[in-house]
Design a protein around this motif. Structure first.
Motif: not given
Ligand code: ZN
Length: 498
Positions: A317, A319-320, A322-323
Motif C-alpha cells: 500500500d 499511498q498509505r 507515503q502519506t
C-alpha cells in the motif's frame, strides 16, 4: 463510647496518609534520576503475557524497581500502605508498561548524503516509548560510544545493544565482509574484543556463516540473521543455532519444493525493483506442509523470529506509506529525501510500482502473518522491531506501526506487547532484567495516556494521547517535551534547506 475513641485514631491515620501523600506531590524533572520515584495509581500491563491489573504504586529506587504496592479494594482491605518518595508521577487512569524494546534498529547520522542529528533519532525513540534498541548495523565505533554515553545517563537515549554487521551487503556500515572461515573467525574475535553485544549477518556464504556462528557461540555472542536470497536459509539457522531470523527471508525459501524460487529469466538481484517485486511472490511458492516443518524446526532449535512487518508495508500500500500523518511534523528532510524513489538508495524501489505488485504483496502478507502466528502457537519466540530509516518508516513510529501489524496478524494485543517487551528482552539475553514490571528489574517503564490493549494507536505521540513518561534506567523523560524538541529539530532542518 467506642465510636468516640476510635474517631481520633481514624483522624490520625487519615492525617498520616495525607502527610505521606502531600510530602511528595512534586513531579519529577525530565532527564533527572531520583533516589526514590513513585508512580502512583498505575494500571500495570506487564510484559509477560498476563492481563492488565491495578491500581498499584510503583516505587523506583535509582534505576531499579524497588516495590510494587497493590491499591485495589481487596488489597486495601488488608491495610493501606503508601510508600514515600522524593517525586511522583500520578498515573491515575493511565497504563504502565515495560519500556518498549526495538529489536531491529539502525543508528543513522545521515540519509541520502544529508546529515541527520543523532539526537533526532534517539529522542524520537524515547518519545515513542522505546527504552532499548538492538542496533543491527551502523557505524560500529560511533555506536559503541553512544552506548556508553547512554549507559552513563549523559545523553537522552534508549539503551543500545550493538550488533555489528557482517556480510556482502551494507557497504559503508558493515564491519566486515569475511571471504573465508579464517577471516570470519578473526572478525568475530575483533568485535568481541571491542565490546559487541552480538553479530548481525546479512548475505553471507554458508561456509562463512558456519565459521561466524561457531566462533560467536564460543564467545557468547548471539546472531541475528537477515538472510536475503542466498545460499543459507532457515535450515542453516536451525542447524547452526542462530538466535533470531530478521524479517522473513530464508523461511519460505526453506520450504520451496524445487529449492529455488521461480524467478523470471531477466531477474537481477541487485536491481532493487526486481528484488522487492519478486519477494512479493515468495511466500506463495512455499509448500504449506514443508513450511510447517521449517517453523517447527525453528521452535525446536530456539531460533526466534523478528518479522518487521512494518518495513515492507509500502509494498502492499504505497499511498498509505507515503502519506502518513506524522510526516507533517516529524519527517526530517534527510529521511524525506532518502525515501523518494531512487535506485541509488536501498529500499527506495518504487519508481514503477504497480497495482499488480501491491496485490502480490497483499497475498504475501496474508501467508507471512499466518506463518508467524503458527510459529508462536507451536511455542516459537516472536519479537518486534521496525528497521526504520528505510522505506517510509520513521524511527519509533515504525515500531508502533509494527505493533498494529502484529495485531493484524491475529496476535492478541497482550501477546503483541509481550513481543515488544519480554520476548525482545529474551532475544537480547536480558530476561530477568528488562521487559517486565517486576521488583528487582531495571526501571525501564512507560506511562501511557490510554489503554494500548484497546487501541495501539494511543502510543503514538499525538496531542492528549501517547506516552506521558518514558523512564529509562530510572531516569524519567517527559515524552511530549521530547516530541516537541524533535518537531523543533525538523522545523529548523527544513528551513535551513530552503
Ligand atoms: Zn535492517
Amino acid at each position: 463510647m467506642r465510636y468516640i475513641l476510635s474517631n481520633p485514631m481514624r483522624s490520625l491515620a487519615l492525617f498520616l496518609v495525607f502527610v505521606i501523600n502531600a510530602a511528595a506531590q512534586v513531579a519529577p524533572v525530565s532527564g533527572k534520576r531520583y533516589a526514590r520515584l513513585a508512580i502512583r495509581n498505575a494500571t500495570i500491563l506487564d510484559g509477560n503475557g498476563t492481563p492488565a491489573a491495578g491500581p498499584f504504586d510503583i516505587i523506583i529506587e535509582n534505576n531499579r524497581i524497588a516495590a510494587i504496592v497493590a491499591l485495589d479494594p481487596v488489597a486495601v482491605n488488608g491495610g493501606l500502605r503508601r510508600l514515600p518518595a522524593d517525586v511522583e508521577i500520578d498515573a491515575k487512569g493511565k497504563y504502565v508498561l515495560p519500556g518498549l524494546i526495538n529489536a531491529h534498529a539502525h543508528i543513522q547520522d545521515s540519509r541520502d548524503g544529508i546529515p541527520q542529528p543523532l539526537e533526532y533519532e534517539l529522542k524520537t525513540w524515547l518519545a515513542c516509548g522505546i527504552t532499548s534498541v538492538r542496533d543491527v548495523g551502523s557505524d560500529f565505533t560511533q555506536t559503541l560510544k553512544l552506548r556508553a554515553a547512554s549507559a552513563a545517563g549523559e545523553i537522552a537515549a534508549p539503551r543500545i545493544f550493538v550488533y555489528p554487521m557482517f556480510g556482502r551487503a551494507g557497504v559503508g556500515i558493515r564491519f566486515a565482509d569475511p571471504q573465508n572461515a579464517a577471516e570470519a573467525r578473526t572478525a568475530v574475535q575483533q568485535v568481541k574484543q571491542k565490546g559487541a553485544d552480538g553479530i548481525k549477518l546479512i548475505q553471507v556464504r554458508r561456509d562463512v556463516m558456519e565459521a561466524v556462528e561457531d566462533e560467536a557461540h564460543k564467545l557468547n555472542l548471539p546472531i541475528a540473521h537477515h538472510a536475503g536470497v542466498e545460499e543459507a536459509n532457515a535450515w542453516d539457522d536451525v542447524r547452526m543455532g542462530t538466535r533470531s531470523i530478521e524479517h522473513w527471508y530464508g523461511i519460505p525459501d526453506a520450504a520451496i519444493p524445487d529449492g529455488v524460487q521461480n524467478f523470471p529469466a531477466t531477474y537481477n538481484y541487485n536491481d532493487e525493483s526486481d528484488r522487492f517485486r519478486y519477494a512479493g511472490h515468495l511466500w506463495r511458492e512455499a509448500d504449506p506442509k514443508k513450511l510447517q516443518e521449517v517453523l517447527a524446526a525453528m521452535v525446536k532449535a530456539n531460533v526466534a523470529w523478528v518479522p518487521t512487518f512494518d518495513i515492507y508495508e509500502a509494498s502492499r500500500d504505497l499511498q498509505r506509506a507515503q502519506t502518513q500523518p506524522w510526516f507533517t511534523d516529524y519527517l526530517h528532510p534527510a529521511l524525506e529525501s532518502y525515501f523518494k524513489p531512487n535506485p541509488k538508495n536501498h529500499g527506495s524501489y518504487f519508481l514503477n510500482w504497480t497495482s499488480n505488485d501491491e496485490v502480490f504483496w497483499k497475498e504475501n502478507y496474508r501467508i507471512w502473518m499466518a506463518a508467524a502466528r503458527d510459529f508462536e502457537r507451536m511455542g516459537g519466540l516472536i519479537g518486534a522491531g521496525d528497521d526504520a530509516g528505510f522505506i517510509y518508516q520513521i524511527y519509533g513510529f515504525g515500531l508502533l506501526r509494527e505493533l498494529e501489524l502484529e495485531e493484524e496478524a491475529g496476535f492478541h494485543p497482550i501477546k503483541v506487547i509481550q513481543h515488544a517487551t519480554a520476548n525482545n528482552a529474551k532475544i537480547l539475553g536480558m530476561e530477568g532484567q528488562l521487559g517486565g514490571v517486576r521488583v528487582g528489574y531495571l526501571a525501564d517503564l512507560i506511562v501511557v495516556n490510554g489503554n494500548p490493549l484497546a487501541n495501539m494507536k494511543v502510543l503514538y505521540p499525538v496531542e492528549g494521547e501517547g506516552v506521558e513518561w518514558t523512564i529509562k534506567d530510572g531516569i524519567p523523560y517527559h515524552a511530549p517535551t521530547l516530541a516537541a524538541e524533535v518537531r523543533e529539530m525538523v522545523k529548523k532542518a527544513r528551513s535551513a534547506r530552503q
